[in-house]
Design a protein around this motif. Sequence first.
Motif, PDB file in Angstrom:
ATOM      1  N   MET A  12      -6.961  28.231 -20.570  1.00  0.00           N
ATOM      2  CA  MET A  12      -6.155  28.031 -19.373  1.00  0.00           C
ATOM      3  C   MET A  12      -6.368  26.606 -18.871  1.00  0.00           C
ATOM      4  N   THR A  13      -5.362  26.080 -18.212  1.00  0.00           N
ATOM      5  CA  THR A  13      -5.388  24.696 -17.765  1.00  0.00           C
ATOM      6  C   THR A  13      -5.492  24.649 -16.255  1.00  0.00           C
ATOM      7  N   LEU A  14      -6.498  23.914 -15.762  1.00  0.00           N
ATOM      8  CA  LEU A  14      -6.639  23.635 -14.338  1.00  0.00           C
ATOM      9  C   LEU A  14      -6.274  22.170 -14.155  1.00  0.00           C
ATOM     10  N   ARG A  15      -5.167  21.896 -13.452  1.00  0.00           N
ATOM     11  CA  ARG A  15      -4.597  20.567 -13.421  1.00  0.00           C
ATOM     12  C   ARG A  15      -4.607  20.022 -12.007  1.00  0.00           C
TER      13      ARG A  15
ATOM     14  N   HIS B  49       0.830  -1.193   0.000  1.00  0.00           N
ATOM     15  CA  HIS B  49       0.000   0.000   0.000  1.00  0.00           C
ATOM     16  C   HIS B  49       0.870   1.250   0.000  1.00  0.00           C
ATOM     17  N   PRO B  50       0.383   2.347  -0.580  1.00  0.00           N
ATOM     18  CA  PRO B  50       1.170   3.583  -0.553  1.00  0.00           C
ATOM     19  C   PRO B  50       1.295   4.109   0.877  1.00  0.00           C
ATOM     20  N   VAL B  51       2.440   4.647   1.162  1.00  0.00           N
ATOM     21  CA  VAL B  51       2.679   5.229   2.492  1.00  0.00           C
ATOM     22  C   VAL B  51       2.458   6.729   2.475  1.00  0.00           C
ATOM     23  N   ASP B  52       2.388   7.333   1.290  1.00  0.00           N
ATOM     24  CA  ASP B  52       2.157   8.770   1.196  1.00  0.00           C
ATOM     25  C   ASP B  52       1.391   9.043  -0.084  1.00  0.00           C
ATOM     26  N   VAL B  53       0.339   9.887   0.039  1.00  0.00           N
ATOM     27  CA  VAL B  53      -0.477  10.303  -1.100  1.00  0.00           C
ATOM     28  C   VAL B  53      -0.489  11.824  -1.111  1.00  0.00           C
ATOM     29  N   THR B  54      -0.031  12.397  -2.201  1.00  0.00           N
ATOM     30  CA  THR B  54       0.053  13.846  -2.342  1.00  0.00           C
ATOM     31  C   THR B  54      -0.805  14.278  -3.518  1.00  0.00           C
ATOM     32  N   VAL B  55      -1.645  15.301  -3.272  1.00  0.00           N
ATOM     33  CA  VAL B  55      -2.542  15.844  -4.292  1.00  0.00           C
ATOM     34  C   VAL B  55      -2.240  17.325  -4.435  1.00  0.00           C
ATOM     35  N   THR B  56      -2.090  17.765  -5.690  1.00  0.00           N
ATOM     36  CA  THR B  56      -1.757  19.160  -5.982  1.00  0.00           C
ATOM     37  C   THR B  56      -2.690  19.660  -7.073  1.00  0.00           C
ATOM     38  N   VAL B  57      -3.162  20.931  -6.895  1.00  0.00           N
ATOM     39  CA  VAL B  57      -4.004  21.589  -7.872  1.00  0.00           C
ATOM     40  C   VAL B  57      -3.276  22.832  -8.357  1.00  0.00           C
ATOM     41  N   LYS B  58      -3.116  22.948  -9.678  1.00  0.00           N
ATOM     42  CA  LYS B  58      -2.423  24.076 -10.273  1.00  0.00           C
ATOM     43  C   LYS B  58      -3.321  24.719 -11.312  1.00  0.00           C
ATOM     44  N   LEU B  59      -3.199  26.066 -11.392  1.00  0.00           N
ATOM     45  CA  LEU B  59      -3.929  26.839 -12.381  1.00  0.00           C
ATOM     46  C   LEU B  59      -2.917  27.521 -13.286  1.00  0.00           C
ATOM     47  N   GLY B  60      -2.838  27.042 -14.513  1.00  0.00           N
ATOM     48  CA  GLY B  60      -1.863  27.586 -15.444  1.00  0.00           C
ATOM     49  C   GLY B  60      -0.449  27.338 -14.964  1.00  0.00           C
ATOM     50  N   GLY B  61       0.409  28.327 -15.134  1.00  0.00           N
ATOM     51  CA  GLY B  61       1.786  28.205 -14.684  1.00  0.00           C
ATOM     52  C   GLY B  61       2.064  28.947 -13.399  1.00  0.00           C
ATOM     53  N   TYR B  62       1.017  29.231 -12.624  1.00  0.00           N
ATOM     54  CA  TYR B  62       1.156  30.019 -11.417  1.00  0.00           C
ATOM     55  C   TYR B  62       1.362  29.118 -10.211  1.00  0.00           C
ATOM     56  N   GLU B  63       1.488  29.782  -9.069  1.00  0.00           N
ATOM     57  CA  GLU B  63       1.701  29.091  -7.810  1.00  0.00           C
ATOM     58  C   GLU B  63       0.585  28.083  -7.593  1.00  0.00           C
ATOM     59  N   PRO B  64       0.927  26.823  -7.137  1.00  0.00           N
ATOM     60  CA  PRO B  64      -0.125  25.831  -6.910  1.00  0.00           C
ATOM     61  C   PRO B  64      -1.192  26.347  -5.966  1.00  0.00           C
ATOM     62  N   LEU B  65      -2.449  26.066  -6.336  1.00  0.00           N
ATOM     63  CA  LEU B  65      -3.556  26.501  -5.496  1.00  0.00           C
ATOM     64  C   LEU B  65      -3.691  25.640  -4.264  1.00  0.00           C
ATOM     65  N   PHE B  66      -3.461  24.355  -4.423  1.00  0.00           N
ATOM     66  CA  PHE B  66      -3.768  23.411  -3.346  1.00  0.00           C
ATOM     67  C   PHE B  66      -2.715  22.325  -3.354  1.00  0.00           C
ATOM     68  N   THR B  67      -2.178  22.038  -2.165  1.00  0.00           N
ATOM     69  CA  THR B  67      -1.238  20.940  -1.990  1.00  0.00           C
ATOM     70  C   THR B  67      -1.523  20.291  -0.650  1.00  0.00           C
ATOM     71  N   MET B  68      -1.728  18.967  -0.695  1.00  0.00           N
ATOM     72  CA  MET B  68      -2.032  18.245   0.537  1.00  0.00           C
ATOM     73  C   MET B  68      -1.469  16.846   0.446  1.00  0.00           C
TER      74      MET B  68
END
Length: 2044
Positions: free
Chosen positions: A1820-1823, A1727-1746
């Motif tokens: 624009m890309t929301l990733r 099983h994974p020991v760490d799960v990281t989720v990141t939300v980015k809008l375009g090439g700017y600073e990530p909106l969400f990282t957890m």
Amino acid sequence: MELQVVCGLLYCCLLPIFLLAACIFRYNALSLVYLLYLLLLPWFQWPNKHTLRGHTGHYIKALFSTSLIFLLAHVSFQICLYTIPSLDDELGHNCSSWETLSRHIGVSRLPLEDPWSMVWLLTPDLGIFIISLITLILCSCLLKKREEGPNPHMSTLLKEEDETEDDDVEGEDEEMLSCSATEDEESPYSSSGAAQLAARLRATAQHFLRNMGRIQAITLLALAGITLPSAFSAFYFLLFIGVCTWWACHFPISHLGFNALCVMVAFFTGGHLVCLYLYQSSFAQDMFSPAGLWASTTKKVLWRYYGAMMALHLNTLQTLLSMGVSPLSESQISKESVTNGSSQHDTGPIGEAAADNPLHLVGRMILQQSYICALIAMMVWSITYHSWLTFVLLLWSCVIWMLRARQRFATLCSPFILLYGLALCCLQYVWALDLEMELPQHIGTMSLHQLGLDRAQYPCLRLGAMLLFTLTFWLLLRQSVKDMFSRKKRVTAPLQEVTTGENTGRNESILKVLGGLVMSLYAKYWIYVCGGMFIMVSFAGKLVAYKIVYMLLFLLCLCLYQVYYSLWRRLLKAFWWMVVAYTMVVLIAIYTFQFEDFPGYWGNFTGFTEQQLADMGLETFKLSELFSSILIPGFFLLACILQLHYFHKPFMKITDLENVTPIHRKRGIENPDLVRSTEEVRFEEEDLITEQGDDPSEVDEAIPSKWGLVMDRLMVLSRTFSDTLTHVQSFIWRVLELHIVKIVSFFVVWVALLEPSAMNLVLVVLWSFAMPYGRFRAMASCLSTIWVCVIIVCKMLYQLSVVNPAVYSNNCTVPMVNETSLELDEVLNSTLYKAPVDPANWFGVRKDATVLGYTKGHLLVLMLLVFEATVYRHQIHHYRQQQCSPPPIPVIFPQATRDTLDKGLLHCIKYLLNYSFYKFGLEICFLMTMNVIGQRMNFLVIIHGCWLVAIMVQRRRAAMAKIWSKYCLFLVVFMIYQYVLCVGIPPALCIDYPWRWKTSVTVHSALVKWIYLPDFYTIPNSRNLISDFLLLMCASQQWAVFENEKKEEWMVMGGENKDKPDPMEDMPFNPAPNFINCRSYLDMAKVLVFRYMFWFVLSVVFVTGATRISVFGLGYLMACFFFLLFGTRLLIKPSRTRLIMWDCLIMYNVAVIISKNILSILACVFVLEMQKNFCWVIQLFSLVCTVKGYYDPNSVFDKECLLPVEEAGIIWDSICFFFLLLQRRVFLSFYFVHITADLQASARQASQGFELFRASIIKNMHFHQQAEKKSIQQLNESMKRIRDKQQKYKEGRKTSDIEEQPSDSKEQKKERQFSKSKDWQYPWMDHATVLNSGEYYMFESDSGEEDESFQEEQKPRQQTAFQLAYQAWVTSAKEALKDHQQRQREQRAEAKKQQTSQATDDAEEGEAVFDGNSKEVEEMQEEGDDAASQATGRDIVQRILDILKFLWVLFLAMVDGFTMWLNLLTKQYVDTSMVLSEERYLFIHNISQRPSREPMDDQISQDSENLTVETCLDETDTDNVRFNSNVNVVELETLGGFPKSRDFSSTTLSSELTLELDTEPFYSQHTHRPRRSRTASELISERPFSVEELIQSREFYSSQNRLLKLLFALYNVLAAHSELVCYFIIVLNNLVTASVISLVLPILVFLWAMLSVPRPSKRFWMTAIIYTEVGNGMENTFKYPQPKGQKKKKIVKYGMGGIIILFLICIIWFPLLFISLVKSVVGVVNHPVDVTVTVKLGGYEPLFTMSVQQQSIQPFTEQDYNHLSNLFRKNAVAMQFITMYSYEDIVTANIEGSSGSVWRISPPSRQELIKELLGSTGDMTLRLDWNFQRDLGKGGTVEHTFDRHSISLSPKNPVRVDLASLLLGSRKDPVHVPHMFPNYIRAPTGAEAKPVSQLYDGDEEGYQDVTLSLMREASVNTTGAQEWWDISIADCKGSCDVLPMVIFNDKVSPPSLGFLAGYGIMGLYVSVVLVIGKFVRGFFSEISHSIMFEELPCVDRILKLCMDIFLVRETGELEQEEELYSKLIFLYRSPETMIKWTREKNEV
């Protein structure tokens, strides 16, 4: 020529278009000039050399000059305007009079600011200038080209063309009028047939085009008059009327007069167009106001009107020019001074051609009947345009229709009809003018609208329709005038010679024949049209009283036709008169009722209300409704009048049964008129040819025209078609005669069952009694007809609005709860209480929306009843016409009797169609009883089951016949009783049935349904009674069969119906012919039915038991196993014993069916109680209700006690019952006696087949033994010579050595002695020494003279399909076809030479197979060669055809080759079968056909088994035979001492060896050789006699086509290797079932059957069936080392080879197994020991990282897994993915919704982000990124797996605006982002973690929606606010602050196996490939050393040496083997010896 065509197109097409556009594009004086040019254009002729020098050239130059002047005028005017200011002031845009005048002239100031105005002013002149210039230039070029003349030949052609043009211009009409005289004076060439045909076609075409031009001119005249009615247009209208009337009156008109008329119309049209054009100017409109009367009558121009005028002008002038405007010569004028309608069609060759034209004759025939069209037009006119004036036409037409001499009266009235029609047209034209205010609207109190005098919305359409109607009046007047002239001419004209065309009489006779045929068809079938019109007029639209009267009249006619035919014939004419009179009254009443005051008149006269009048059919309709209401009765009136006046007399003659004219049919032609007319035509042709004499000049004229030849051919075809149609009709009528009563009765009862009622009960009673009691059927038909008519009238009367059921319907009181056993919902749905009860419904009438749909069932019944009477009367007429009596027996084919049954398959089919029910009716009745039981499965059908048992226990046919009448009576009473139950008591009494009363015993609805009780809630299903009626029909027919089979004629024609247990009892011989040896397709069908039906029936019994897992199925299986165990012994038992056992099985089958029916009460009524308490009973008997409606399937769903739905019913039981009855009839048949005799003979020769098989094996063994002995003898002799030479060589070599070396040292002598010493205890140690002891001396004696290979004279082999394909590949398809054809010719020639001698079996087989396609292909190839030799430009097409032909030949060759190969494989089986069949034939014909004693099957089988055990010999294969074929045959013959026999080739199989061998291989000449058993092929070739029946059978098989031969060959392969088929099925069964029980059978096959030689014994098959023994073990002993000269054990050889093969399999299988184990068993979950989720809008600073760790990553539980499975249980794809994982493999990562880090974005970046969100035009890309980290210590090779999901935000996406609002602070609500978060992710062993697409609908569209929120919080140091983003699932129902992500983890390899499985299956396979590749590379790296051994020219000697080694090894000569092997080793060691030995034999 092409240039002239271009000039013509420009002049005739483009130039008028440009001129017309210039006129319409602008209105001024300049355009008026162009209009004048356009009007003058048609007056000038086509541009050519003469016309271009004359008026046409001047016209083109003038037009060019005019356009040029106009352009110069524009330019000059503009220059003057811009240079002279005063002129600009006067003519500028100042609205002065001069400016207005200049604009009307066409010159004005060009507005530079408005380019469109400039284009509007200048384009017309510029366009005309350009097109006229181009035309002028091309015409000049044309003139120049004509003057120069390219060459003399072309000059001549041009000269001829010019002359032709001159002739066309000057004397075209002269040529056409004097065509006949010109033809006589032409050259001999022109007088030929082709020239005459061309001249006639040209003249006909010119005449046709001229007439079409006239018609078009007249039509355009009418269009010009009615397009826009006005005063000017009235001229065209009146002129059109005048011209048509003049033509109709047959007044004379000269050619010059018609031209003058055209000129007048052209001038008037031109002037009219100029006036219209001038009126468009403001001057004219100011002078004549558009609102004035003059303008209203003349009309302002409209484009469609202007176009019509222009088209009329141009077409008139074109017609004028085509007929010639130039002055006519005196001869022309004299010839055509006066022409009328008749003369212009009958003068000259045109008249002859027209008279000869059949289309003209048809047109003349139609014209003679023009009064019909006129009368129809009068009716349609009055109906279409309703008025008093048109009402006169309606009355007038009706009066004329009713008169007997209607044609004469219509002719007399034609002038008045025409005048009245013209008056109506003129009045309508006046009212079509734009004079609404001026014209009156009323005359007194009456509106002129009722007279039809009103202005329509589209006057042109109404006027056009009226003129079309008037056209029929003109035709009528013209025909009447023509008839009057003809009568006068016949009276006054003297007798003169008739000179008509030679084909006129022919065509008229043909047309008479066709007319007679059409009239006969109308006479027969027009009455059906009238009947259909009766139904249409009765049911079209709303049902009213007058329509009911129509139906009453129709029903009265049908009843009279059915009941009293002679009276119907006497009253039929009066009936038609009454219908016509009534229809006229109805039509007049409806027509007059539509006028304004007539509804009041009718109401006052009758005293009826408006509603009552509407019920009568008198109501005021809308225009569309009025048209349909009047049109349908009008056409019905027309149909009745036509029937009355035209078809009544011939119909009465046709239907006269008392006075039938006998016919003598010739070649099957039914119509004598057709034959007589055709013969007359033929005799007329012969007379015409005979009268012409011998004058050669008349030969061509005597030849009939092409149309006559076509008609002759059509007559022949029609005669053939008539014959075929006659036979088909006779067959259909005969079938209807026999079976129409069944069709009628079935349909009558079916209609009654669809609607149970008291009125329909009468029909059921009538036909229930009519079925068994045939004498009652005629009365039943008549009474049914009358009663159905009553029902139809009652139903129609009940639909009238005066009938109101609400007045007298009853409302039944709902009972209390304690008064009824019904539930509440049942009470509300009961017929008594759910609605008011209409008493009429119980009788069978009710209100319905569509009357036709409501009564169509009884209408169809009535039609069928009438059709039944028609069928019987037609057959009476037919028999009287044919002067014959009906067949004594009611059959379809009287010639097909019992005596003709066995003549062929077609005769058998005819016999079965005749007597199928006569022979099998009893069984059909039993099957129908089963159908009744299976369809209903209730209480009442138990009675049917009891009757079935009572009848079947009788067992004898005579006993059944005694009680059959009682059974039929029971069925009648039972049928009526059940229908009475369906009708029930009248619900209007409001009394419920007793079983619905509240009592102590509750009878619920399911029990009521099962007992089939009448009920108002559970209404009995009456449609199920149709199966009871079918049973009654069959039983009634069988009762008649029981009576008929006692009659002598039935016994003679249909055969005797006996069911003796022993068919041959009291029979001296078997009446059925022997069919065992098939000589026809019928024999093959008999073999299938009578021999193999038994086994098929047993398979059906097995399936019946196996598909129903219950105690009943167990009985089927036991019975099947019992009969299979006995097998053939049952078939040869005494007939009585066999029938008793079979009847027991049938009775068991019946008992099962009845038991299931009885148990259906438990399955249907008490199913819930059975599920709760007695589930074992349900499973034991497979109880389930098969009839729908007893319960809701969802209510009985119980996991603990499931209902066996798929195992219920009696379908398979009924199928089994059918086949059991069929097999019982087979047992009782005379044909089965032949099967019994054949089986008895087969049982007696059970060992004979094995002896033949054993003899073949022994023969093969002897052959191989002799060949081996011979080879060993030759080898010994060769070795002896070799030893002698070697000894001499050694002695000579020893002497030379002594001479060279006189003395040896002692040490050398000691070494030699030591080397010669041997260790006796290790004899094999010198094996290598022996192998290397080869020397050159061993090859010195192997010279060419010792080469004993014998070159056999090979017979040319048949070319195979692959050789043919190869030849086509290397050469061409064409060459291959030619060579193939040559080969076939040679083979046929050789076959003819060898007909006297006996050919080899192989050659016979090959030639028989391949000769089939030779004749088919040869002609095709010869045609292809001829086509290829003549083809010049069709090479590609010919090549394609060659390829297609070659492919067809190749396909045939492949089929033939495959068939031959299969035949060779089964030759031994076929020969053995042939020998045994001959012996059986002799045995059968030498014994009595009476049943003999039962043979001792056990003893026979035991003997056969012992023989099998004692003779376990190996079969030789094809390879051995191919090897032995190379042995010298001559030496074998000399050695064996047997005579020379037929040659054999290498393709001969082991069963086909043709050498006659002895039991022992070698005997001296003086030793007596014992005889051996002969093989099947030897017996066939040496048989001293031949059986004719067997010869015919073989000829029948050999005469079949390729497909059947291939099927027979495949069957023989299966039969010859039947044990292999059984083995395959056994193994396949184990593969399918994969059970331990089925594993025993494959073990028996592999370890017993396949080890038995040659085939397994009967004991094996018994063991395989009953599982008693299991045989043999394997001994695994290895003895090593192997001593020299001793054979190795088989266990060693096969064991070592098996181990090697197993090792190779393991190598290939290992990666698959290893990876599979890793993923399923050995693999571990990481099983994974760490799960990281990141939300980015375009090439700017990530909106969400957890990121979440193990505490937030929760493993799945079993409950979670089940919940996930239930969530996707309906998605098969999703469940397939989920089942790949267990719950231990799945985890849920709960990701916090708040970002783990603060959003740190700089203010400039923030502003740039906002700006890009709001203003950017790009996407624009929301990733969304995710990353999983694993612990590599637990396994696997990849630590991080990741992936992303991107959403493209377009500029119009609202998410961008919402995000910008969040950033600006103007929005507080979260932003909704659709399809962003995938919550199901797969974590594989690799680096990509993709979403699970199987769990989403629509891929990414199934991702979850999320909301984004920007959170703010004030900072502690108050320097700014901290921001972070929150993400949550949109529309969440639970915890919204967590993002759950379900992760599916693939198993990874443990660390210990990571070096193998870490790189997956591909890595593992790559490693294996590398290793194997190394070995392969090493194997081929030394390939250069092996070339010298592989590329050898001739290996025959080496092969012979190897064969010798093999032979001495097999015979135990191991020392010789070693010596020969040493010779082989030395050969490969010595290249020069190898070269010597491998030379070609011709080089030796």
